[in-house]
Design a protein around this motif. Structure first.
Motif, mmCIF file in Angstrom:
data_model
loop_
_atom_site.group_PDB
_atom_site.id
_atom_site.type_symbol
_atom_site.label_atom_id
_atom_site.label_comp_id
_atom_site.label_asym_id
_atom_site.label_seq_id
_atom_site.Cartn_x
_atom_site.Cartn_y
_atom_site.Cartn_z
ATOM 1 N N LEU A 44 -4.198 1.214 -3.082
ATOM 2 C CA LEU A 44 -3.533 2.222 -2.580
ATOM 3 C C LEU A 44 -4.072 3.414 -2.264
ATOM 4 N N PHE A 45 -4.856 3.773 -3.466
ATOM 5 C CA PHE A 45 -6.013 5.107 -3.191
ATOM 6 C C PHE A 45 -6.668 4.821 -1.903
ATOM 7 N N SER A 46 -7.285 3.839 -1.743
ATOM 8 C CA SER A 46 -8.040 3.525 -0.503
ATOM 9 C C SER A 46 -7.260 3.706 0.824
ATOM 10 N N ALA A 47 -5.932 2.886 0.707
ATOM 11 C CA ALA A 47 -5.453 3.218 1.697
ATOM 12 C C ALA A 47 -5.077 4.643 2.286
ATOM 13 N N LYS A 48 -4.700 5.301 1.333
ATOM 14 C CA LYS A 48 -4.416 6.987 1.533
ATOM 15 C C LYS A 48 -5.633 7.504 2.050
ATOM 16 N N ARG A 49 -6.940 7.176 1.513
ATOM 17 C CA ARG A 49 -7.985 7.797 1.933
ATOM 18 C C ARG A 49 -8.416 7.504 3.553
ATOM 19 N N VAL A 50 -7.981 6.276 4.050
ATOM 20 C CA VAL A 50 -8.484 5.739 5.246
ATOM 21 C C VAL A 50 -7.487 6.116 6.271
ATOM 22 N N GLY A 51 -6.352 6.454 5.816
ATOM 23 C CA GLY A 51 -5.340 7.011 6.714
ATOM 24 C C GLY A 51 -4.719 5.889 7.606
ATOM 25 N N PRO A 52 -3.565 6.331 8.439
ATOM 26 C CA PRO A 52 -3.043 5.311 9.218
ATOM 27 C C PRO A 52 -3.841 4.460 10.151
ATOM 28 N N THR A 53 -5.090 4.981 10.573
ATOM 29 C CA THR A 53 -5.765 4.460 11.594
ATOM 30 C C THR A 53 -6.694 3.267 10.746
ATOM 31 N N GLY A 54 -6.765 3.214 9.202
ATOM 32 C CA GLY A 54 -7.786 2.468 8.563
ATOM 33 C C GLY A 54 -6.789 1.312 7.828
ATOM 34 N N PHE A 55 -7.464 0.621 7.036
ATOM 35 C CA PHE A 55 -6.497 -0.404 6.470
ATOM 36 C C PHE A 55 -7.290 -0.818 5.011
ATOM 37 N N ALA A 56 -6.349 -1.335 4.004
ATOM 38 C CA ALA A 56 -6.935 -1.680 2.956
ATOM 39 C C ALA A 56 -6.415 -3.042 2.274
ATOM 40 N N TYR A 57 -7.322 -3.956 2.237
ATOM 41 C CA TYR A 57 -7.021 -5.253 1.755
ATOM 42 C C TYR A 57 -7.323 -5.302 0.047
ATOM 43 N N GLY A 58 -6.334 -6.033 -0.659
ATOM 44 C CA GLY A 58 -6.639 -6.397 -1.975
ATOM 45 C C GLY A 58 -6.965 -7.825 -2.092
#
Length: 229
Positions: A44-58
């Motif tokens: 969730l932290f990562s998703a906020k940092r990369v923003g809507p143009t980025g993506f975070a998988y767990g």
């Protein structure tokens, strides 16, 4: 970003040894993978940092943690996230698909760390970054302690020796390898991890030699831009 923006349940379920999202220096638009994502706080932290143009998988192998992570994602209202079920030795993502691999005190728990590092290398894009928090041993341990480590509780159980960690990263193909100490564990810390009987069996000299040998570390490496044919 304040911790208060992330659900409390996710914070409590994050039982790691560092802060890989800060270590990784994530940028908007990047794709991030957290190995052993637990309650999902680092995702969730990562998703906020990369923003809507980025993506975070767990990636996690336990249904209970995946369910908790998905609830936390919903509570946080973060859309650019996906939680995957699987093992870190066989990442269910295609090669060259991730910009940054993070992990918080999980790789040391794997029985085949070399395979984990090979998988991380495979899914990273050329130039992609490996940026994890992990427990590492500096130097050799007394044989009695090494024998008993399998029965220990907590993160120290599977810790790799620092030179071995570097060698496995190199063998997987990584370059620019750095291991930075973030915390040094005292003998009391080791005893409280579940190794009191093992420590009690050591001589005074051996106990002195173990004191401070275990560290929390930021482990950084990079996949080369150009791959050898």
């Amino acid at each position: 970003m304040e911790l208060g923006e992330i659900p409390v349940a996710a914070t409590l379920a994050s039982l790691g040894c560092g802060n890989p999202t800060a270590l990784a220096e994530l940028s908007p638009g990047e794709k991030v993978l957290d190995l052993g994502s637990g309650g999902g706080i680092d995702v969730l932290f990562s998703a906020k940092r990369v923003g809507p143009t980025g993506f975070a998988y767990g990636l996690d192998m336990t249904d209970a943690m995946l369910e908790l992570a998905k609830r936390n994602r919903q509570e946080a209202g973060i859309e650019n996230v996906q939680f995957l079920k699987g093992i870190i030795e066989a990442i269910p993502l295609p090669e060259n698909s991730i910009d940054v691999v993070i992990s918080n005190c999980v790789i040391n728990l794997s029985a085949d760390k070399g395979q984990v590092l090979r998988e991380a290398y495979r899914v990273l894009t050329p130039g992609g970054r490996f940026a994890v928090s992990d427990i590492v041993v500096q130097g050799e341990l007394p044989p009695a302690l090494r024998r008993d480590m399998e029965s220990w509780a907590g993160c120290v159980a599977g810790a790799l020796e620092e030179d071995t960690y570097r060698a496995l990263l190199e063998k997987a193909g990584f370059v620019e390898i750095e291991i930075e100490v973030t915390r040094r564990y005292s003998l009391d810390d080791i005893v409280s991890s579940g190794a009191s009987a093992s420590v009690a069996s050591l001589s005074p000299e051996e106990r002195a030699g173990v004191d401070g040998r275990f560290i929390s570390a930021f482990v950084r490496a990079r996949k080369p831009e150009k791959q050898e044919a």
